[in-house]
Design an enzyme around this catalytic site. Structure first.
Site: not given
Length: 509
Positions: A93, A169, A193
């Site tokens: 990420k 996210s 997330s």
């Protein structure tokens, strides 16, 4: 079809769905090389990420990936296997620092000039275990009313239906794994997330106990709640990656609490996994009732659990939940931490970029066409108005209240009262349509309570509605990852629900 089968955009290719154990066996047996494996995934990213269905799940790939794969192959030939991820490509990420050829931007063009001096600890540990960090994944940015949208990466898409949200996210990490752009990815979670993207993208997502994995080198969210965990296509892979990430790290003091509790090998927890006699609570209040499809999938999963011998304790509601939903101070505590830690991160990170939230806000105004084409930065401005003082008595009181409600009077209380091994609930509803006018709906799901508690949870595919995946979440008290992995693995074997995405075009109506 063999593991070296021909790639196909439909997602039915063998390599696109192969697990880590299968890939490692092929690498060890010389039926597959790391160079071939990396080349396959780079080709698939090229065909599916910015072309074809245009998933926008991956921001960039490492130009050194093939060279690193050659090194791993040479090590394998010499019998020098670094660890359980030797030769396995893993995506990371974009809020986890990489100091080499990959940038770390949190999805904003404002940080394209940032130059972290070293890798995040979890990235270091991937490399130590032999993994090849293939690239960085898209994520919901600081300004994003739409899950999976960032100024740098654009709007990520759900591989199961391209007009649907990949959630956020850790959107790119989940969508990339679902689409076969990599066998595993790292995500981060504050509240939802990892779990949310795992649920709507039909993959396994593990949110570890805060402190089990290091956050050193992670662009902070809410530091008392932040954690780093894996997104994979099956529970065994999540267990494998988790064992690589754990351990005390002097760069993150929170990991000190994991001493004597973490494991380097969580695969052993899955051996002989069964559900007979396991006590599983079902918290109906707020965890159910917001989406009929989620309820139906979860109720079927509960029937599967009961049929496999689990003792189901229905109505095991979390007594403090109403106060968690109404206590305004909990949000103040979170935003106060964002102000403190993001300001500190921006000030300390080398390179040319905004040095504070105030400077970030000014940058966004100057580059509004790029950074704010759909939504404003009201939340950032609200955060910047706070003091960020973590010695503020109001903050300390709110933090203590949050922990008491979520832990002592929350998960710990209900599990003690009913003598439970875990709780189970829908992860969330099916993915909603992307909407850059109204933004995302108020997404309900399983993540709030374990998020506020800093406790672990794992989302596992459990079913689907009209081709859209729905997951269920197992959650429990601190350091209960071995129990949760064992339960999730047993459920996965009793009720296999993963299916490859078809990159379906937008639906009608």
């Amino acid at each position: 079809m063999g593991i070296m089968g021909t790639a196909g955009a439909s997602g039915d290719d063998a390599l696109a769905s192969a697990g880590i154990a299968e890939l490692r066996s092929a690498l060890a047996g010389r039926r597959l090389s790391a160079v071939e494996l990396v080349g396959y995934h780079l080709d698939r990213i090229d065909r599916l990420n910015l072309r074809g269905p245009r998933l926008r799940a991956v921001l960039e790939t490492d130009p050194r990936a093939v060279e690193i794969a050659e090194e791993r192959d040479a090590e394998q030939r010499r019998g020098q296997v670094r660890g359980p991820l030797h030769g396995i490509p893993v995506l990371v990420k974009d809020n986890l620092e990489t100091a080499g050829g990959l940038r770390t931007t949190n999805g904003t063009t404002a940080l394209l000039g940032a130059r972290p001096e070293r890798d995040a600890t979890v990235v270091d540990r991937l490399i130590e275990a032999g993994a090849i960090v293939l690239g960085k994944t898209n994520k919901s940015g600081w300004i994003s009313g739409s899950g999976g949208w960032s100024a740098r990466g654009g709007q990520g898409r759900n591989p199961y239906r391209l007009d649907r949200s990949p959630h956020g996210s850790s959107s790119g990490s989940a969508a990339a794994v679902a689409a076969g752009l990599g066998p595993a990815a790292l995500g981060t979670e504050t509240i939802g997330s990892i779990l949310g993207p795992a649920g709507v993208n039909g993959v396994v997502g593990l949110k570890p106990t805060v402190g089990l994995t290091s956050r050193a080198g992670m662009i902070p969210g809410v530091r008392s709640l932040d954690t780093v965990g894996p997104l994979c296509r099956n529970v065994a892979d999540a267990a494998t990656v988790l064992g690589v990430l754990t351990g005390v790290d002097e760069r993150d003091p929170a990991t000190g609490a994991s001493a004597g509790r973490f494991r380097r090998d969580y695969l052993g927890c899955l051996e002989g996994a069964e559900l007979s006699g396991v006590r599983i609570g079902v918290p109906r209040e707020s965890f159910f009732g917001y989406d009929d499809h989620a309820d139906a999938v979860a109720d079927e999963a509960i029937r599967v659990l009961a049929g496999a011998g689990a003792v189901i304790v229905d109505g095991a509601d979390i007594p403090s939940l109403p106060r968690m939903l109404s206590e305004e101070g909990l949000m103040f505590a979170q935003l106060q931490e964002v102000k403190h830690h993001v300001d500190a991160y921006l000030a300390a990170t080398p390179g040319e970029h905004p040095r504070s939230i105030a400077e970030l806000i000014a940058y966004n105004r100057e580059h509004a066409e790029t950074e704010m084409p759909h939504f404003g930065q009201e939340t950032l401005e609200m955060v910047d108005a706070l003091s960020g003082d973590l010695a503020d008595p109001a903050y300390l009181s709110a933090l203590a209240t949050m922990r008491r409600l979520a832990r002592d009077e929350g998960i710990d209380a209900v599990m003690s009262e009913h003598r439970l091994d875990a709780l189970v609930a829908p992860t969330g509803g099916p993915a909603w349509k992307i909407d850059h006018v109204h933004g995302d709906p108020d997404a309900r799901g399983s993540a709030l309570v374990p998020g506020l508690a800093g406790y672990p949870a794992i989302s596992v595919p459990a079913g689907a509605v009209r081709g859209l995946p729905i997951g269920i979440t197992f959650m429990a008290g601190a350091w209960s990852e071995p129990v949760l992995l064992r339960l999730a693995h047993a459920f996965e074997r009793s009720h296999p629900a993963w299916f490859p995405p078809e990159f379906a075009p937008p639906s009608v109506g």
